[in-house]
Write a protein that holds these residues in place. Structure first.
Motif, PDB file in Angstrom:
ATOM      1  N   PHE A  30       0.807  -1.218   0.000  1.00 51.67           N
ATOM      2  CA  PHE A  30       0.000   0.000   0.000  1.00 51.67           C
ATOM      3  C   PHE A  30       0.845   1.275   0.000  1.00 51.67           C
ATOM      4  CE2 PHE A  30      -2.874   3.202   1.861  1.00 51.67           C
ATOM      5  CZ  PHE A  30      -3.914   3.101   0.955  1.00 51.67           C
ATOM      6  N   ASN A  31       1.895   1.320   0.814  1.00 48.97           N
ATOM      7  CA  ASN A  31       2.729   2.531   0.867  1.00 48.97           C
ATOM      8  C   ASN A  31       3.405   2.814  -0.469  1.00 48.97           C
ATOM      9  OD1 ASN A  31       2.044   2.989   3.533  1.00 48.97           O
ATOM     10  ND2 ASN A  31       3.823   1.892   4.338  1.00 48.97           N
ATOM     11  N   VAL A  32       3.852   1.755  -1.138  1.00 45.31           N
ATOM     12  CA  VAL A  32       4.467   1.907  -2.464  1.00 45.31           C
ATOM     13  C   VAL A  32       3.419   2.402  -3.457  1.00 45.31           C
ATOM     14  CG1 VAL A  32       5.571   0.667  -4.379  1.00 45.31           C
ATOM     15  CG2 VAL A  32       6.221   0.152  -2.007  1.00 45.31           C
ATOM     16  N   PHE A  33       2.224   1.819  -3.394  1.00 48.04           N
ATOM     17  CA  PHE A  33       1.140   2.203  -4.291  1.00 48.04           C
ATOM     18  C   PHE A  33       0.791   3.689  -4.109  1.00 48.04           C
ATOM     19  CE2 PHE A  33      -3.645   2.083  -5.099  1.00 48.04           C
ATOM     20  CZ  PHE A  33      -3.517   2.226  -6.474  1.00 48.04           C
ATOM     21  N   VAL A  34       0.678   4.136  -2.866  1.00 52.73           N
ATOM     22  CA  VAL A  34       0.377   5.546  -2.580  1.00 52.73           C
ATOM     23  C   VAL A  34       1.473   6.442  -3.156  1.00 52.73           C
ATOM     24  CG1 VAL A  34       0.122   7.289  -0.765  1.00 52.73           C
ATOM     25  CG2 VAL A  34      -1.029   5.072  -0.540  1.00 52.73           C
ATOM     26  N   SER A  35       2.734   6.047  -2.952  1.00 51.27           N
ATOM     27  CA  SER A  35       3.860   6.821  -3.475  1.00 51.27           C
ATOM     28  C   SER A  35       3.808   6.906  -5.004  1.00 51.27           C
ATOM     29  CB  SER A  35       5.172   6.177  -3.021  1.00 51.27           C
ATOM     30  OG  SER A  35       6.264   6.784  -3.649  1.00 51.27           O
ATOM     31  N   GLN A  36       3.488   5.781  -5.651  1.00 56.02           N
ATOM     32  CA  GLN A  36       3.405   5.770  -7.116  1.00 56.02           C
ATOM     33  C   GLN A  36       2.241   6.619  -7.614  1.00 56.02           C
ATOM     34  OE1 GLN A  36       3.220   1.532  -7.540  1.00 56.02           O
ATOM     35  NE2 GLN A  36       5.397   1.361  -8.042  1.00 56.02           N
ATOM     36  N   ILE A  37       1.127   6.564  -6.933  1.00 55.72           N
ATOM     37  CA  ILE A  37      -0.031   7.386  -7.314  1.00 55.72           C
ATOM     38  C   ILE A  37       0.307   8.868  -7.163  1.00 55.72           C
ATOM     39  CG2 ILE A  37      -2.353   8.091  -6.559  1.00 55.72           C
ATOM     40  CD1 ILE A  37      -2.439   5.639  -8.335  1.00 55.72           C
ATOM     41  N   ASN A  38       1.046   9.210  -6.119  1.00 57.51           N
ATOM     42  CA  ASN A  38       1.430  10.612  -5.923  1.00 57.51           C
ATOM     43  C   ASN A  38       2.381  11.116  -7.008  1.00 57.51           C
ATOM     44  OD1 ASN A  38      -0.093  11.378  -3.691  1.00 57.51           O
ATOM     45  ND2 ASN A  38       1.353  10.443  -2.275  1.00 57.51           N
ATOM     46  N   LYS A  39       3.026  10.204  -7.726  1.00 55.60           N
ATOM     47  CA  LYS A  39       3.922  10.603  -8.816  1.00 55.60           C
ATOM     48  C   LYS A  39       3.204  10.674 -10.161  1.00 55.60           C
ATOM     49  CE  LYS A  39       7.922   8.800  -6.427  1.00 55.60           C
ATOM     50  NZ  LYS A  39       8.787   7.647  -6.253  1.00 55.60           N
ATOM     51  N   GLN A  40       1.914  10.356 -10.168  1.00 59.26           N
ATOM     52  CA  GLN A  40       1.122  10.447 -11.387  1.00 59.26           C
ATOM     53  C   GLN A  40       0.750  11.917 -11.601  1.00 59.26           C
ATOM     54  OE1 GLN A  40       0.688   7.507 -13.201  1.00 59.26           O
ATOM     55  NE2 GLN A  40       1.945   6.670 -11.556  1.00 59.26           N
ATOM     56  N   PRO A  41       0.356  12.278 -12.814  1.00 60.77           N
ATOM     57  CA  PRO A  41       0.069  13.698 -13.100  1.00 60.77           C
ATOM     58  C   PRO A  41      -1.321  14.153 -12.632  1.00 60.77           C
ATOM     59  CG  PRO A  41      -0.215  12.410 -15.073  1.00 60.77           C
ATOM     60  CD  PRO A  41       0.298  11.466 -14.027  1.00 60.77           C
TER      61      PRO A  41
END
Length: 142
Positions: A30-41
């Motif tokens: 989940f933490n990785v997923f949140v981090s990746q979503i935050n890097k989306q535009p």
């Protein structure tokens, strides 16, 4: 007729496995997923909606595919979701957003964007084919 049914059921199975796997992977990391979503535009205010909404939608569609009453609708929703995800990948491939990570979860994250595009196109094609075969089946039995 049996061949059509086998193809349709295989497509349902593949979508169920893929969406369940993707959602479970997102929640397990989940933490990785949140981090990746935050890097989306997208605006960071959308993060809570995306990190919960996407996996819930994937699980919901998977469950709907297991029920006779909702499986055709679920197939249409799943195919539409894959078309949207594929369109997003095309925009990424066109470099509209710069370099961004895949937020798909699990082994799918390891695919290059080109590989991911072909992966998604396979599911779009499979979904459209199954929808076509279901409609053809309905018309040939009426």
């Amino acid at each position: 007729m049996k061949k059509r049914g086998l193809i349709i059921n295989t497509v349902y199975f593949l979508f169920i496995v893929m969406f369940t796997y993707a959602a479970t992977s997102k929640w397990m990391m989940f933490n990785v997923f949140v981090s990746q979503i935050n890097k989306q535009p997208f605006n960071d205010k959308l993060t809570p909606l995306l990190v919960w909404g996407i996996p819930i939608a994937e699980i919901t569609v998977s469950l709907m595919m297991m029920l006779d009453k909702t499986r055709v609708l679920a197939l249409k929703i799943a195919t539409a979701m894959m078309i949207l995800f594929t369109g997003y990948i095309i925009l990424i491939k066109l470099n509209l957003f710069g370099k961004i990570p895949c937020a798909c979860g699990g082994a799918i994250t390891e695919l290059s964007w080109t590989q991911h595009l072909f992966f998604n196109l396979f599911f779009v094609f499979a979904g459209v084919l199954a929808i076509f075969l279901i409609k053809k089946n309905r018309y040939s039995t009426e």
